[in-house]
Design a protein around this motif. Structure first.
Motif, mmCIF file in Angstrom:
data_model
loop_
_atom_site.group_PDB
_atom_site.id
_atom_site.type_symbol
_atom_site.label_atom_id
_atom_site.label_comp_id
_atom_site.label_asym_id
_atom_site.label_seq_id
_atom_site.Cartn_x
_atom_site.Cartn_y
_atom_site.Cartn_z
ATOM 1 N N TRP A 31 0.865 -1.187 0.000
ATOM 2 C CA TRP A 31 0.000 0.000 0.000
ATOM 3 C C TRP A 31 0.898 1.232 0.000
ATOM 4 O O TRP A 31 1.876 1.299 0.760
ATOM 5 C CB TRP A 31 -0.903 0.025 1.228
ATOM 6 C CG TRP A 31 -2.131 -0.813 1.110
ATOM 7 C CD1 TRP A 31 -2.334 -2.057 1.631
ATOM 8 C CD2 TRP A 31 -3.345 -0.472 0.421
ATOM 9 N NE1 TRP A 31 -3.588 -2.509 1.308
ATOM 10 C CE2 TRP A 31 -4.233 -1.561 0.573
ATOM 11 C CE3 TRP A 31 -3.771 0.642 -0.308
ATOM 12 C CZ2 TRP A 31 -5.509 -1.557 0.025
ATOM 13 C CZ3 TRP A 31 -5.039 0.641 -0.852
ATOM 14 C CH2 TRP A 31 -5.905 -0.454 -0.687
ATOM 15 N N ARG A 87 0.796 5.751 -0.470
ATOM 16 C CA ARG A 87 -0.097 6.901 -0.405
ATOM 17 C C ARG A 87 0.619 8.146 -0.893
ATOM 18 O O ARG A 87 1.841 8.237 -0.837
ATOM 19 C CB ARG A 87 -0.625 7.122 1.016
ATOM 20 C CG ARG A 87 0.420 7.594 2.017
ATOM 21 C CD ARG A 87 -0.186 7.668 3.409
ATOM 22 N NE ARG A 87 0.802 8.085 4.410
ATOM 23 C CZ ARG A 87 0.595 8.049 5.728
ATOM 24 N NH1 ARG A 87 -0.569 7.612 6.202
ATOM 25 N NH2 ARG A 87 1.537 8.439 6.553
ATOM 26 N N ARG A 97 4.820 10.239 -3.455
ATOM 27 C CA ARG A 97 4.189 8.993 -3.025
ATOM 28 C C ARG A 97 5.127 8.232 -2.093
ATOM 29 O O ARG A 97 6.347 8.225 -2.304
ATOM 30 C CB ARG A 97 3.877 8.138 -4.259
ATOM 31 C CG ARG A 97 2.737 7.163 -4.069
ATOM 32 C CD ARG A 97 2.488 6.374 -5.358
ATOM 33 N NE ARG A 97 2.612 7.170 -6.562
ATOM 34 C CZ ARG A 97 1.592 7.521 -7.321
ATOM 35 N NH1 ARG A 97 0.363 7.162 -6.984
ATOM 36 N NH2 ARG A 97 1.796 8.235 -8.416
ATOM 37 N N ASP A 154 -2.580 11.472 7.728
ATOM 38 C CA ASP A 154 -2.849 10.256 6.945
ATOM 39 C C ASP A 154 -3.649 10.577 5.680
ATOM 40 O O ASP A 154 -3.875 9.698 4.845
ATOM 41 C CB ASP A 154 -3.624 9.234 7.769
ATOM 42 C CG ASP A 154 -2.838 8.703 8.950
ATOM 43 O OD1 ASP A 154 -3.408 8.582 10.052
ATOM 44 O OD2 ASP A 154 -1.624 8.425 8.779
ATOM 45 N N TYR A 163 -4.621 6.684 -1.617
ATOM 46 C CA TYR A 163 -3.975 5.412 -1.321
ATOM 47 C C TYR A 163 -4.065 4.482 -2.523
ATOM 48 O O TYR A 163 -5.117 4.355 -3.151
ATOM 49 C CB TYR A 163 -4.638 4.769 -0.101
ATOM 50 C CG TYR A 163 -4.250 5.424 1.202
ATOM 51 C CD1 TYR A 163 -4.652 6.724 1.505
ATOM 52 C CD2 TYR A 163 -3.455 4.751 2.137
ATOM 53 C CE1 TYR A 163 -4.273 7.330 2.700
ATOM 54 C CE2 TYR A 163 -3.080 5.339 3.335
ATOM 55 C CZ TYR A 163 -3.490 6.637 3.609
ATOM 56 O OH TYR A 163 -3.108 7.237 4.790
ATOM 57 N N GLY A 195 -6.525 4.706 -7.359
ATOM 58 C CA GLY A 195 -6.392 4.916 -5.921
ATOM 59 C C GLY A 195 -7.729 5.193 -5.261
ATOM 60 O O GLY A 195 -8.787 5.230 -5.897
ATOM 61 N N GLN A 214 -9.335 7.863 -2.170
ATOM 62 C CA GLN A 214 -9.049 9.068 -1.380
ATOM 63 C C GLN A 214 -9.409 8.848 0.090
ATOM 64 O O GLN A 214 -10.527 8.415 0.400
ATOM 65 C CB GLN A 214 -9.834 10.256 -1.922
ATOM 66 C CG GLN A 214 -9.710 11.528 -1.099
ATOM 67 C CD GLN A 214 -8.332 12.176 -1.219
ATOM 68 O OE1 GLN A 214 -7.817 12.337 -2.320
ATOM 69 N NE2 GLN A 214 -7.751 12.565 -0.085
#
Length: 118
Positions: A36, A38, A45, A89, A93, A111, A113
């Motif tokens: 994973w 983000r 990223r 956070d 992703y 991805g 959001q």
């Protein structure tokens, strides 16, 4: 090129939880290490978590103790369970093969959001 479908994102308050899902669009993901990643607004990223074929997991320091990655091979899915979410956070992703991607890699999926905000 393998294609992934990410889902489960949304708007959540700080301290809340979300579970993201990752599915291979037309292939079995159980034969791959899945990561994973983000990307926050204006940021590069970054890798968040990774799970090997055997189930070994790794986490970025920023999410250790809050996020849990898991896989369900029968359902062809990888999940990212996110607890105690923080504003930092927030981001889009993505899931992909491997724990790290070459900076030149540009075949990311759409991805999902995640927005952490009160």
């Amino acid at each position: 090129q393998l294609q992934f479908v990410e889902s489960g994102g949304g708007l959540v308050q700080p301290g809340g939880s979300l579970t993201l899902s990752c599915q291979g669009s037309d292939f079995r993901i159980n034969v791959y290490t899945i990561g994973w990643f983000r990307q926050a607004p204006g940021e590069e990223r970054e890798g968040v978590s990774c799970i090997s074929i055997s189930g070994t997991t790794t986490y970025a320091d920023s999410v250790k103790g809050r996020f849990t990655i898991s896989r369900d091979n029968a359902k062809n899915m990888v999940y990212l369970h996110m607890n105690s979410l923080k504003s930092e956070d927030t981001g889009v992703y993505f899931c992909e093969t491997d724990c790290k991607k070459d900076p030149s890699f540009n075949a990311w999926g759409q991805g999902t959001q995640v927005t952490v905000s009160s």
